[in-house]
Design an enzyme around this catalytic site. Structure first.
Site, short mmCIF file in Angstrom:
data_model
loop_
_atom_site.label_atom_id
_atom_site.label_comp_id
_atom_site.label_asym_id
_atom_site.label_seq_id
_atom_site.Cartn_x
_atom_site.Cartn_y
_atom_site.Cartn_z
N ASP A 71 31.69 71.78 33.58
CA ASP A 71 32.74 70.76 34.35
C ASP A 71 33.10 70.58 35.87
OD1 ASP A 71 34.36 72.76 35.20
OD2 ASP A 71 34.69 73.54 33.71
N SER A 84 29.93 85.26 28.03
CA SER A 84 29.11 85.78 26.95
C SER A 84 28.55 86.92 27.34
CB SER A 84 29.10 85.74 26.07
OG SER A 84 28.47 83.89 25.72
N GLU A 90 36.78 89.81 26.56
CA GLU A 90 36.92 91.12 26.11
C GLU A 90 34.93 91.31 26.94
OE1 GLU A 90 36.06 88.52 22.65
OE2 GLU A 90 34.36 87.83 23.03
N HIS A 129 23.57 75.04 35.51
CA HIS A 129 23.14 74.06 33.67
C HIS A 129 23.93 72.44 34.14
CE1 HIS A 129 24.09 78.17 31.40
NE2 HIS A 129 22.40 77.71 32.26
#
Ligand code: APR
Length: 234
Positions: A94, A178, A204, A109
């Protein structure tokens, strides 16, 4: 502790999540029952180009309705005000970092809002659809345009510049990723090996959390502005 002059920041889908852009591995990583990995490969494009073009057309249209959030804005402020070297390396396709004002930015990317002609190799801004096979504006070839996105199995962009910056970094910060996809997942080890301090800001613990000197958990729109304020001295 070593004074921090040079900073490399890696961002992933988690930094855009609060702008309403789906991450890859949340929600089961599925799109219309296809695994996301199955529409993001050159093999998928060769096998079923309509499916792949439709997937990217939908996402290209969607991001144009989204806005940068407080994490993008904080990173743009750090970019504008940090006196040392700074590089934001994003895995995101984006354009929210640049819409927030970031300048020292690499899209490793690729970018949703670019098309790439597989005949003449031109890359060009592209906001519309590709499914209807528009002719390449540069060479007029029909059906030659594909999303300018690095698919699985393809080489990410500008890796020399990225490794150069990692090797000079005093601080490496990973935000909203991640740690599942290489080479980006290996950047923390590259930076550590060159003596950088390392910090993870993520909802997380990521797959590579144990490689970081420090890992903080929470939403990017909270953690990133607080970290930037601290970096800029309050
Ligand atoms: N704030 C901070 N972190 C968040 C938030 C949030 N609001 N929401 C989600 N996260 C975290 C998730 O916990 C997860 O660890 O962001 C991470 C997003 O991980 P992925 O979906 O795997 O995205 P990313 O790491 O960017 O994927 C890497 O994989 O599919 C390919 O090429 C694609 O660039 C992509 C690459």
């Amino acid at each position: 502790m070593k004074t921090i002059q040079n900073i490399v920041i890696l961002t992933g889908a988690g930094v855009s999540a609060e702008s309403g852009i789906d991450t890859f591995r949340d929600a089961g990583g599925l799109w219309e029952q296809h695994r996301v990995e199955d529409v993001a490969t050159p093999e998928a494009f060769a096998r079923d180009p309509d499916l792949v073009l439709r997937f990217y057309d939908e996402r290209r249209a969607a991001i144009q309705t989204r806005e940068p959030n407080a994490a993008h804005r904080a990173l743009a402020r750090l970019d504008a005000e940090w006196p040392g070297e700074l590089l934001i390396v994003t895995q995101n396709v984006d354009d929210l970092h640049e819409r927030a004002g970031a300048k020292r930015l690499i899209h490793m990317h690729g970018e949703h809002l670019n098309a790439w002609c597989t005949i003449c190799d031109a890359r060009m801004p592209w906001a519309g659809a590709l499914l209807d096979r528009p002719a390449c504006p540069a060479c007029q070839a029909a059906g030659s345009l594909r999303p300018d996105i690095v698919w699985f199995g393809e080489m990410p962009y500008r890796m020399d510049e990225i490794y150069h910056a990692l090797n000079r970094a005093d601080l490496f910060v990973s935000i909203g990723t991640s740690g599942a996809v290489y080479p980006a997942a290996g950047f923390v080890r590259e930076a550590r090996a060159s003596g950088a301090r390392t910090l993870e800001l993520n909802m997380e613990p990521s797959e590579g959390s144990h490689w970081f000197d420090e890992a903080r958990q929470g939403p990017a729109t909270v953690l990133v502005p607080a970290w930037v304020v601290a970096m800029l001295g309050g």
